[in-house]
Design a protein around this motif. Structure first.
Motif, mmCIF file in Angstrom:
data_model
loop_
_atom_site.group_PDB
_atom_site.id
_atom_site.type_symbol
_atom_site.label_atom_id
_atom_site.label_comp_id
_atom_site.label_asym_id
_atom_site.label_seq_id
_atom_site.Cartn_x
_atom_site.Cartn_y
_atom_site.Cartn_z
ATOM 1 N N ASP A 1 7.236 1.081 -11.187
ATOM 2 C CA ASP A 1 6.615 0.037 -12.017
ATOM 3 C C ASP A 1 6.230 -1.163 -11.156
ATOM 4 N N GLY A 2 6.043 -0.958 -9.879
ATOM 5 C CA GLY A 2 5.551 -2.039 -9.016
ATOM 6 C C GLY A 2 6.363 -2.177 -7.742
ATOM 7 N N ALA A 3 5.754 -2.839 -6.775
ATOM 8 C CA ALA A 3 6.362 -2.951 -5.453
ATOM 9 C C ALA A 3 7.618 -3.822 -5.459
ATOM 10 N N LYS A 4 7.630 -4.831 -6.326
ATOM 11 C CA LYS A 4 8.783 -5.741 -6.315
ATOM 12 C C LYS A 4 10.064 -4.982 -6.660
ATOM 13 N N SER A 5 9.994 -4.124 -7.681
ATOM 14 C CA SER A 5 11.171 -3.347 -8.063
ATOM 15 C C SER A 5 11.623 -2.473 -6.893
ATOM 16 N N GLY B 1 8.177 -15.480 4.627
ATOM 17 C CA GLY B 1 8.064 -14.143 4.050
ATOM 18 C C GLY B 1 8.170 -14.155 2.542
ATOM 19 N N TYR B 2 7.817 -13.026 1.973
ATOM 20 C CA TYR B 2 7.916 -12.806 0.524
ATOM 21 C C TYR B 2 9.405 -12.897 0.151
ATOM 22 N N PRO B 3 9.781 -13.807 -0.755
ATOM 23 C CA PRO B 3 11.198 -14.108 -0.980
ATOM 24 C C PRO B 3 12.060 -12.925 -1.443
ATOM 25 N N LEU C 1 8.643 -5.476 7.116
ATOM 26 C CA LEU C 1 7.362 -5.960 7.652
ATOM 27 C C LEU C 1 6.367 -5.971 6.503
ATOM 28 N N CYS C 2 5.456 -6.927 6.522
ATOM 29 C CA CYS C 2 4.458 -7.019 5.455
ATOM 30 C C CYS C 2 3.101 -7.322 6.076
ATOM 31 N N PHE C 3 2.203 -6.343 6.017
ATOM 32 C CA PHE C 3 0.832 -6.531 6.528
ATOM 33 C C PHE C 3 -0.149 -5.792 5.656
ATOM 34 N N ASN D 1 -0.335 -9.856 5.384
ATOM 35 C CA ASN D 1 0.851 -10.631 5.066
ATOM 36 C C ASN D 1 0.656 -11.653 3.949
ATOM 37 N N ASN D 2 1.653 -11.708 3.120
ATOM 38 C CA ASN D 2 1.833 -12.824 2.202
ATOM 39 C C ASN D 2 3.008 -13.607 2.772
ATOM 40 N N PRO D 3 2.875 -14.864 3.138
ATOM 41 C CA PRO D 3 1.806 -15.790 2.815
ATOM 42 C C PRO D 3 0.774 -16.045 3.917
ATOM 43 N N TYR E 1 7.923 -1.104 5.121
ATOM 44 C CA TYR E 1 6.583 -1.647 5.373
ATOM 45 C C TYR E 1 5.894 -1.917 4.045
ATOM 46 N N ASP E 2 5.716 -3.207 3.743
ATOM 47 C CA ASP E 2 5.122 -3.636 2.479
ATOM 48 C C ASP E 2 3.620 -3.828 2.702
ATOM 49 N N SER E 3 2.832 -2.939 2.096
ATOM 50 C CA SER E 3 1.378 -3.114 2.277
ATOM 51 C C SER E 3 0.696 -3.276 0.915
ATOM 52 N N ALA E 4 1.248 -4.197 0.137
ATOM 53 C CA ALA E 4 0.702 -4.497 -1.194
ATOM 54 C C ALA E 4 -0.748 -4.988 -1.121
ATOM 55 N N TYR E 5 -1.154 -5.513 0.040
ATOM 56 C CA TYR E 5 -2.503 -6.086 0.166
ATOM 57 C C TYR E 5 -3.433 -5.228 1.021
ATOM 58 N N GLU E 6 -3.075 -3.971 1.194
ATOM 59 C CA GLU E 6 -3.852 -3.070 2.057
ATOM 60 C C GLU E 6 -5.341 -3.038 1.690
ATOM 61 N N ARG F 1 3.679 0.287 -1.698
ATOM 62 C CA ARG F 1 2.335 -0.179 -2.086
ATOM 63 C C ARG F 1 2.274 -0.463 -3.583
ATOM 64 N N SER F 2 1.197 -1.114 -3.979
ATOM 65 C CA SER F 2 1.107 -1.581 -5.357
ATOM 66 C C SER F 2 -0.334 -1.527 -5.845
ATOM 67 N N PHE F 3 -0.506 -1.292 -7.130
ATOM 68 C CA PHE F 3 -1.842 -1.395 -7.726
ATOM 69 C C PHE F 3 -2.097 -2.804 -8.264
ATOM 70 N N SER F 4 -1.114 -3.682 -8.123
ATOM 71 C CA SER F 4 -1.219 -5.023 -8.708
ATOM 72 C C SER F 4 -2.418 -5.790 -8.185
ATOM 73 N N LYS F 5 -2.489 -5.921 -6.865
ATOM 74 C CA LYS F 5 -3.528 -6.761 -6.287
ATOM 75 C C LYS F 5 -4.779 -5.939 -6.016
ATOM 76 N N THR F 6 -4.606 -4.610 -5.891
ATOM 77 C CA THR F 6 -5.740 -3.731 -5.650
ATOM 78 C C THR F 6 -6.628 -3.674 -6.890
ATOM 79 N N LEU G 1 0.084 -4.700 -15.944
ATOM 80 C CA LEU G 1 0.299 -3.300 -16.356
ATOM 81 C C LEU G 1 1.527 -2.702 -15.696
ATOM 82 N N ARG G 2 1.726 -2.998 -14.417
ATOM 83 C CA ARG G 2 2.868 -2.573 -13.610
ATOM 84 C C ARG G 2 2.765 -1.126 -13.107
ATOM 85 N N CYS G 3 2.351 -0.961 -11.881
ATOM 86 C CA CYS G 3 2.392 0.353 -11.233
ATOM 87 C C CYS G 3 2.291 0.172 -9.719
HETATM 88 N N1 PLP Z 1 4.802 -7.513 -1.925
HETATM 89 C C1 PLP Z 1 4.150 -8.641 -1.685
HETATM 90 C C2 PLP Z 1 3.964 -9.088 -0.287
HETATM 91 C C3 PLP Z 1 3.653 -9.415 -2.740
HETATM 92 O O1 PLP Z 1 3.015 -10.562 -2.488
HETATM 93 C C4 PLP Z 1 3.858 -8.967 -4.061
HETATM 94 C C5 PLP Z 1 3.383 -9.745 -5.216
HETATM 95 O O2 PLP Z 1 3.031 -10.878 -5.185
HETATM 96 C C6 PLP Z 1 4.563 -7.789 -4.254
HETATM 97 C C7 PLP Z 1 5.014 -7.071 -3.173
HETATM 98 C C8 PLP Z 1 4.898 -7.314 -5.633
HETATM 99 O O3 PLP Z 1 3.919 -6.543 -6.213
HETATM 100 P P1 PLP Z 1 4.116 -5.875 -7.625
HETATM 101 O O4 PLP Z 1 3.277 -6.649 -8.579
HETATM 102 O O5 PLP Z 1 3.642 -4.470 -7.436
HETATM 103 O O6 PLP Z 1 5.555 -5.909 -7.999
#
Ligand code: PLP
Length: 415
Positions: A107-111, A132-134, A182-184, A186-188, A214-219, A245-250, A256-258
């Protein structure tokens, strides 16, 4: 009264960065009710879900209305239709051999980023990016791995400092870590990574017996050719890395959460007695125990993003945000500010001029230009003296923001 509750919660920062920002904005609005504030703080998308996905979800809702097509509990790992679409489009199309059964829908990358801690051993040494992402930090604090908070830093963590000098891509540390986040892109900071630098991390992880997360939510935002899209581009990554990975920002799925997490068969671990285990089987066990799968309707919506129409619509949305990013970058640069990011990520990372703090810069942008932003200090010690602006806005509002920045040279010079 419950006794002996998880003490780690007391150690977490008492307020969440975005509530601090919201509180300041509320106060400003009370004092200046006429102010037309452009929100460039929160990292939430503004464009609607692509039509291909909406139509697929309508059809999926209809599936639920008839006993022949109704779906109840789905597979905890996700439906094969989505796992196969991801394997094909996100990996095979890039020459990477990730298999459908190595992909776990969530249901999303954060979980997933928070839940992966269930795999870690006692006293795992955690290395994480600063800024980094908290979630990387806070989830390990809750799990009791952080140690003591000393001068804003946790005694057991290794901080990977991202600075203009290293292009916001930290190098592997000299000491041992058990898990590295690692996050690329990168946020922020908006930084992306080259294959050469990623390979150094994979070599480190293999040498140290460490796990790379490896967090690539922004790939989807990568525009520079030659930039790494997946950790599995590096040789040997399938033996040390998990990709999230995440469909959130893509595709605007923040509500919706996925998302999904890749745990390759080749990634092995050892129990204390030295016996070997496939990490994938542990993650599968964890998901089957604590998760009952993402919604069927949402998974159908995600699958549709990989159709030719869906892909076109996703690209259009991403291009809209990235054209916002370009506009902001140009305006900020013209105003004489030092700006990073905004090329492979929807975030701009701005150096506060003349040594002012992140919150001072936040106030000045709000007071003088009615722009809200996120103080970099909220992302870690190394974020102090920086400010994050997001490109997730409408083109109209972004134009207004860019105009205000452009016409503000005097204000910036005053800094
Ligand atoms: N990873 C990073 C770096 C993010 O910035 C975010 C959301 O802001 C997430 C993961 C979380 O994404 P999701 O909405 O899929 O939980």
């Amino acid at each position: 009264m419950i006794t002996n509750i998880n003490d780690s919660f007391r150690c977490l920062p008492q307020s969440y960065l975005f509530s601090d920002v919201a509180a300041r904005l509320r106060k400003y609005k009370e004092l200046h009710p006429e102010a037309d504030i452009v929100r460039m703080d929160i990292g939430d998308v503004t464009l609607p879900i692509p039509q291909a996905s909406i139509q697929a979800m309508h059809r999926a809702v209809d599936d639920m209305a008839s006993s022949e097509t109704f779906r109840g509990y789905g597979p905890e790992q996700g439906y094969d239709f989505l796992r196969e679409a991801i394997a094909e489009n996100d990996y095979h199309a890039r020459g990477l051999s990730v298999k459908a059964d190595e992909i776990f829908i969530s249901d999303g990358a954060k979980s997933d980023l928070g839940n992966l801690g269930d795999l870690f051993g006692d006293n795992f040494i955690v290395a994480l990016p600063d800024p980094g992402y908290p979630v990387y930090s806070d989830s390990n604090v809750i799990d009791g791995r952080a140690g003591e908070l000393e001068d804003g830093r946790w005694s057991n963590f290794i901080y990977l400092e991202a600075t203009p000098e290293n292009g916001f891509v930290p190098e592997p540390p000299f000491e041992h870590a058990d898990v590295i986040y690692l996050c690329f892109p990168n946020n922020p900071t908006g930084a992306s990574i080259t294959l050469e630098k990623l390979q150094a991390w994979v070599d480190y992880a293999l040498r140290e017996g460490a796990l790379l997360i490896y967090d690539s939510a922004y790939e989807a935002y990568i525009t520079t050719t030659g930039t790494v899209h997946s950790v599995y581009e590096a040789t040997g990554a399938e033996r040390c890395a998990i990709e999230v990975r995440s469909f959130s920002k893509t595709a605007g799925f923040t509500g919706l959460r996925c998302g999904y997490t890749v745990v390759p068969h080749s990634l092995k671990g050892r129990y204390k007695d030295g016996s070997e285990v496939e990490v994938r089987t542990l993650w599968n066990r964890r998901q089957c125990t604590k998760f009952n799968g993402a919604s069927y309707i949402v998974q159908r919506g995600a699958e549709a993003l990989f159709t030719p129409e869906g892909r076109g619509q996703v690209r259009k949305n991403v291009e809209t945000y990235m054209s916002n990013a370009r506009l902001l970058r140009e305006a900020l640069t013209e105003a004489g500010l030092e700006v990073y990011g905004g090329v492979d990520a929807p975030y701009l990372w701005i150096k506060c001029p003349d040594g002012i703090t992140s919150w001072e810069m936040f106030d000045r942008l709000l007071d003088n230009l009615q722009l809200s932003s996120t103080p970099g200090s909220g992302f870690g010690r190394m974020g102090e003296g920086f400010l994050r602006l997001t490109a997730f806005n409408t083109p109209e509002k972004t134009c207004i923001a860019a105009e205000r920045i452009r016409s503000s040279q005097k204000i910036f010079n005053k800094f």
